[in-house]
Design a protein around this motif. Structure first.
Motif, PDB file in Angstrom:
ATOM      1  N   SER A   1      14.567 -20.949   5.817  1.00  0.00           N
ATOM      2  CA  SER A   1      15.924 -21.475   5.852  1.00  0.00           C
ATOM      3  C   SER A   1      15.868 -22.967   5.536  1.00  0.00           C
ATOM      4  CB  SER A   1      16.544 -21.251   7.229  1.00  0.00           C
ATOM      5  OG  SER A   1      17.832 -21.828   7.300  1.00  0.00           O
ATOM      6  N   TYR A   2      16.643 -23.380   4.551  1.00  0.00           N
ATOM      7  CA  TYR A   2      16.682 -24.798   4.189  1.00  0.00           C
ATOM      8  C   TYR A   2      17.735 -25.510   5.026  1.00  0.00           C
ATOM      9  CZ  TYR A   2      13.519 -24.626   0.206  1.00  0.00           C
ATOM     10  OH  TYR A   2      12.411 -24.513  -0.586  1.00  0.00           O
ATOM     11  N   VAL A   3      17.369 -26.682   5.498  1.00  0.00           N
ATOM     12  CA  VAL A   3      18.273 -27.534   6.261  1.00  0.00           C
ATOM     13  C   VAL A   3      18.600 -28.754   5.413  1.00  0.00           C
ATOM     14  CG1 VAL A   3      18.604 -28.858   8.376  1.00  0.00           C
ATOM     15  CG2 VAL A   3      17.225 -26.755   8.408  1.00  0.00           C
ATOM     16  N   ALA A   4      19.872 -28.914   5.042  1.00  0.00           N
ATOM     17  CA  ALA A   4      20.272 -30.032   4.190  1.00  0.00           C
ATOM     18  C   ALA A   4      20.137 -31.340   4.952  1.00  0.00           C
ATOM     19  CB  ALA A   4      21.710 -29.848   3.708  1.00  0.00           C
ATOM     20  N   GLN A   5      19.526 -32.354   4.300  1.00  0.00           N
ATOM     21  CA  GLN A   5      19.363 -33.655   4.939  1.00  0.00           C
ATOM     22  C   GLN A   5      20.685 -34.404   5.038  1.00  0.00           C
ATOM     23  OE1 GLN A   5      15.773 -36.043   4.153  1.00  0.00           O
ATOM     24  NE2 GLN A   5      15.343 -34.629   2.493  1.00  0.00           N
ATOM     25  N   GLY A   6      21.593 -34.151   4.114  1.00  0.00           N
ATOM     26  CA  GLY A   6      22.874 -34.849   4.117  1.00  0.00           C
ATOM     27  C   GLY A   6      23.908 -34.046   3.365  1.00  0.00           C
TER      28      GLY A   6
ATOM     29  N   MET B   1      11.570 -16.618  11.192  1.00  0.00           N
ATOM     30  CA  MET B   1      12.255 -17.780  10.629  1.00  0.00           C
ATOM     31  C   MET B   1      11.328 -18.997  10.545  1.00  0.00           C
ATOM     32  SD  MET B   1      15.286 -16.760   9.904  1.00  0.00           S
ATOM     33  CE  MET B   1      15.931 -18.394   9.479  1.00  0.00           C
ATOM     34  N   CYS B   2      11.502 -19.734   9.460  1.00  0.00           N
ATOM     35  CA  CYS B   2      10.863 -21.032   9.325  1.00  0.00           C
ATOM     36  C   CYS B   2      11.838 -21.963   8.627  1.00  0.00           C
ATOM     37  CB  CYS B   2       9.539 -20.945   8.568  1.00  0.00           C
ATOM     38  SG  CYS B   2       9.689 -20.399   6.848  1.00  0.00           S
ATOM     39  N   TYR B   3      11.599 -23.273   8.738  1.00  0.00           N
ATOM     40  CA  TYR B   3      12.604 -24.236   8.301  1.00  0.00           C
ATOM     41  C   TYR B   3      11.980 -25.363   7.490  1.00  0.00           C
ATOM     42  CZ  TYR B   3      15.084 -21.771  11.983  1.00  0.00           C
ATOM     43  OH  TYR B   3      15.630 -20.786  12.755  1.00  0.00           O
ATOM     44  N   GLU B   4      12.680 -25.730   6.426  1.00  0.00           N
ATOM     45  CA  GLU B   4      12.314 -26.880   5.599  1.00  0.00           C
ATOM     46  C   GLU B   4      13.569 -27.694   5.334  1.00  0.00           C
ATOM     47  OE1 GLU B   4       9.782 -28.264   3.846  1.00  0.00           O
ATOM     48  OE2 GLU B   4       8.097 -26.891   4.117  1.00  0.00           O
ATOM     49  N   THR B   5      13.418 -29.007   5.211  1.00  0.00           N
ATOM     50  CA  THR B   5      14.554 -29.830   4.797  1.00  0.00           C
ATOM     51  C   THR B   5      14.640 -29.837   3.282  1.00  0.00           C
ATOM     52  OG1 THR B   5      13.164 -31.818   4.858  1.00  0.00           O
ATOM     53  CG2 THR B   5      14.472 -31.325   6.821  1.00  0.00           C
ATOM     54  N   THR B   6      15.862 -29.879   2.756  1.00  0.00           N
ATOM     55  CA  THR B   6      16.045 -29.947   1.316  1.00  0.00           C
ATOM     56  C   THR B   6      15.642 -31.325   0.810  1.00  0.00           C
ATOM     57  OG1 THR B   6      18.339 -30.651   1.610  1.00  0.00           O
ATOM     58  CG2 THR B   6      17.935 -28.289   1.308  1.00  0.00           C
TER      59      THR B   6
ATOM     60  N   ARG C   1       3.789 -25.788 -24.843  1.00  0.00           N
ATOM     61  CA  ARG C   1       2.973 -26.861 -25.407  1.00  0.00           C
ATOM     62  C   ARG C   1       1.534 -26.810 -24.929  1.00  0.00           C
ATOM     63  NH1 ARG C   1       5.337 -32.726 -24.661  1.00  0.00           N
ATOM     64  NH2 ARG C   1       3.296 -33.109 -25.587  1.00  0.00           N
ATOM     65  N   GLY C   2       1.263 -25.961 -23.957  1.00  0.00           N
ATOM     66  CA  GLY C   2      -0.093 -25.814 -23.455  1.00  0.00           C
ATOM     67  C   GLY C   2      -0.398 -26.615 -22.208  1.00  0.00           C
ATOM     68  N   GLU C   3       0.632 -27.259 -21.618  1.00  0.00           N
ATOM     69  CA  GLU C   3       0.403 -28.028 -20.396  1.00  0.00           C
ATOM     70  C   GLU C   3       0.234 -27.087 -19.215  1.00  0.00           C
ATOM     71  OE1 GLU C   3       2.973 -31.399 -19.604  1.00  0.00           O
ATOM     72  OE2 GLU C   3       3.703 -31.343 -21.677  1.00  0.00           O
ATOM     73  N   ARG C   4      -0.604 -27.492 -18.261  1.00  0.00           N
ATOM     74  CA  ARG C   4      -0.809 -26.728 -17.043  1.00  0.00           C
ATOM     75  C   ARG C   4      -0.857 -27.688 -15.853  1.00  0.00           C
ATOM     76  NH1 ARG C   4       0.397 -23.824 -20.471  1.00  0.00           N
ATOM     77  NH2 ARG C   4      -0.590 -21.888 -21.176  1.00  0.00           N
ATOM     78  N   ILE C   5      -0.407 -27.205 -14.687  1.00  0.00           N
ATOM     79  CA  ILE C   5      -0.412 -27.988 -13.463  1.00  0.00           C
ATOM     80  C   ILE C   5      -1.269 -27.261 -12.435  1.00  0.00           C
ATOM     81  CG2 ILE C   5       0.958 -28.856 -11.536  1.00  0.00           C
ATOM     82  CD1 ILE C   5       3.280 -29.241 -13.424  1.00  0.00           C
ATOM     83  N   VAL C   6      -2.270 -27.971 -11.869  1.00  0.00           N
ATOM     84  CA  VAL C   6      -3.139 -27.381 -10.876  1.00  0.00           C
ATOM     85  C   VAL C   6      -2.920 -28.036  -9.506  1.00  0.00           C
ATOM     86  CG1 VAL C   6      -5.542 -26.986 -10.194  1.00  0.00           C
ATOM     87  CG2 VAL C   6      -4.868 -26.760 -12.596  1.00  0.00           C
ATOM     88  N   THR C   7      -2.870 -29.372  -9.470  1.00  0.00           N
ATOM     89  CA  THR C   7      -2.711 -30.085  -8.209  1.00  0.00           C
ATOM     90  C   THR C   7      -1.242 -30.347  -7.918  1.00  0.00           C
ATOM     91  OG1 THR C   7      -2.957 -32.221  -9.322  1.00  0.00           O
ATOM     92  CG2 THR C   7      -4.957 -31.186  -8.471  1.00  0.00           C
ATOM     93  N   TRP C   8      -0.964 -30.801  -6.705  1.00  0.00           N
ATOM     94  CA  TRP C   8       0.406 -31.091  -6.294  1.00  0.00           C
ATOM     95  C   TRP C   8       0.429 -32.361  -5.464  1.00  0.00           C
ATOM     96  CZ3 TRP C   8      -2.699 -29.126  -2.800  1.00  0.00           C
ATOM     97  CH2 TRP C   8      -2.407 -29.228  -1.437  1.00  0.00           C
ATOM     98  N   THR C   9       1.559 -33.023  -5.452  1.00  0.00           N
ATOM     99  CA  THR C   9       1.778 -34.201  -4.625  1.00  0.00           C
ATOM    100  C   THR C   9       3.031 -33.960  -3.802  1.00  0.00           C
ATOM    101  OG1 THR C   9       0.794 -35.659  -6.292  1.00  0.00           O
ATOM    102  CG2 THR C   9       2.170 -36.685  -4.600  1.00  0.00           C
ATOM    103  N   PRO C  10       2.983 -34.146  -2.480  1.00  0.00           N
ATOM    104  CA  PRO C  10       4.168 -33.915  -1.656  1.00  0.00           C
ATOM    105  C   PRO C  10       5.356 -34.723  -2.148  1.00  0.00           C
ATOM    106  CG  PRO C  10       2.238 -34.226  -0.266  1.00  0.00           C
ATOM    107  CD  PRO C  10       1.820 -34.554  -1.672  1.00  0.00           C
ATOM    108  N   GLN C  11       6.549 -34.079  -2.186  1.00  0.00           N
ATOM    109  CA  GLN C  11       7.757 -34.724  -2.685  1.00  0.00           C
ATOM    110  C   GLN C  11       8.573 -35.363  -1.578  1.00  0.00           C
ATOM    111  OE1 GLN C  11       8.875 -35.083  -5.881  1.00  0.00           O
ATOM    112  NE2 GLN C  11       7.010 -34.138  -6.673  1.00  0.00           N
ATOM    113  N   ARG C  12       8.153 -35.213  -0.328  1.00  0.00           N
ATOM    114  CA  ARG C  12       8.968 -35.704   0.788  1.00  0.00           C
ATOM    115  C   ARG C  12       8.470 -37.043   1.294  1.00  0.00           C
ATOM    116  NH1 ARG C  12      12.006 -31.257   1.683  1.00  0.00           N
ATOM    117  NH2 ARG C  12      11.049 -29.336   0.949  1.00  0.00           N
TER     118      ARG C  12
END
Length: 378
Positions: free
Chosen positions: A160-165, A239-244, A367-378
């Motif tokens: 369930s997403y919880v809107a920040q604003g 249930m689990c929760y994340e902020t948008t 185009r042949g691009e690939r993504i392996v790693t991630w960086t937190p967006q929050r």
């Protein structure tokens, strides 16, 4: 020919966003496949994959340890993807029995870390979750009862997403996810989900298979479970929760990353698109994933064909509707934080954002691009 292109494109868009969900819900109601649930308490290893999560990791570990589950039946592995902040030191400093740090060197990405943690796990059930996800106290018990059914190999929690604003990004993201949950519940009752939310899902350790690091694990896991003749089901009580996310740039970046990794998964696991081998599962993949990622192409064809037809004096009113939808979405981008406008613009804005993300994902993938790693967006 213009008319054929136009109506074919409109028909595909209508099928992807309305026809398929309605059909899936109808089948689920007419012929639901029940899951034989019973309260059981198998041993569980909780795997938290983290990269530079020093702000959230201690709270996350405590959230997991507070779950309503028998002591001694649960342990925790924090799989750190070569974190460069204080994440590793915080986990070591907790000094809590049953919680261990597994540092994976070389910045290999989330999927590689999950593979490493799964190999080191001892629980009969592997529970995967993200550092920023808050899990309801009774979620684990709700999930494990599904594993009483030997046909179940993977169980998804209900995010369930919880809107920040009160902004268009938060409102749009929440509306979109409510639509997704409705569809996923139907797919689960038809037979099997085709993917899970990476925020919370559980897999039988005996059914877990290593996933290529460049692929998105929470999508591919459902395919590999299905290949073993097992189901992936949604547990609505877990249930689990994340902020948008609170800004279009972050939301777009996240959706592009997910889109590119999902397209890579579809390309490398294309055997699952064969309906003669995988039946309804293949139909779901085509309808819910592949055609949806191609929807920007259908929309562009519909828009261009409609414009050409309007110049001939035909379907001008449909062109006006398309342009109105596009304008409303663009206006949402221009003022995503204005509360008064967010209610009206949230849905067209988010529809445009998701299609833009699909278009960018498709372009970069081709185009042949690939993504392996991630960086937190929050």
């Amino acid at each position: 020919m213009l008319e054929l292109v136009f109506w074919a494109s409109v028909g595909l868009l209508a099928y992807v966003y309305a026809g398929y969900p309605v059909l899936a819900i109808a089948i689920a109601r007419v012929r639901p496949r029940a899951t034989r649930k019973q309260p059981i308490t198998p041993s569980v290893t909780v795997i938290i994959t983290a990269y530079n999560e020093e702000k959230d990791i201690a709270l996350k570990v405590r959230n997991v340890l507070a779950l309503d589950y028998p002591q001694g039946r649960i342990d925790v592995i924090v799989a750190s993807d070569a974190s460069s902040d204080g994440t590793d030191d915080i986990v070591r400093g907790l000094g809590i029995g049953g919680v261990r740090l597994l540092r994976v060197e070389g910045r290999q990405g989330k999927t590689a870390c999950q593979n490493a943690a799964a190999a080191a796990a001892s629980g009969d059930i592997l529970l995967f979750t993200d550092a920023t996800t808050r899990i309801a106290t009774d979620a684990l018990r709700a999930m494990t009862r599904n594993f009483h059914d030997p046909a179940v190999g993977c169980v998804a929690g209900r995010l369930s997403y919880v809107a920040q604003g009160d902004d268009a990004t938060g409102r749009g993201g929440t509306s979109y996810w409510n639509y997704e949950i409705m569809l996923r519940m139907a797919e689960s009752e038809i037979g099997s989900l085709i993917g899970v939310s990476g925020c919370l899902y559980a897999v039988r350790r005996s059914a877990y298979r290593d996933i290529a690091p460049e692929l998105i694990s929470d999508f591919v896991v459902a395919m590999l479970v299905r290949e073993q003749g097992l189901r992936t089901v949604l547990e609505p009580d877990a249930m689990c929760y994340e902020t948008t996310l609170d800004h279009p740039d972050r939301e777009l970046a996240m959706r592009v990353r997910v889109g590119m990794r999902s397209l890579s998964a579809l390309a490398s696991q294309k055997r699952f698109l064969n309906p003669f081998r995988f039946g309804a599962f293949a139909w779901q993949l085509w309808s819910h994933k592949l055609l949806r990622y191609l929807s920007p192409v259908f929309w562009m064809l519909a828009l261009l064909a409609n414009a050409a037809l309007a110049l001939q004096g035909r379907y001008a009113w449909l062109l006006a509707l398309q342009l109105a939808l596009l304008s409303a979405g663009l206006l949402g981008f221009a003022s995503p934080r204005l509360p008064g406008k967010s209610r009206l613009l949230a849905k067209p804005y988010y529809f445009l954002l998701t299609n833009l993300a699909s278009a960018v994902s498709l372009f970069r993938f081709l185009r042949g691009e690939r993504i392996v790693t991630w960086t937190p967006q929050r």
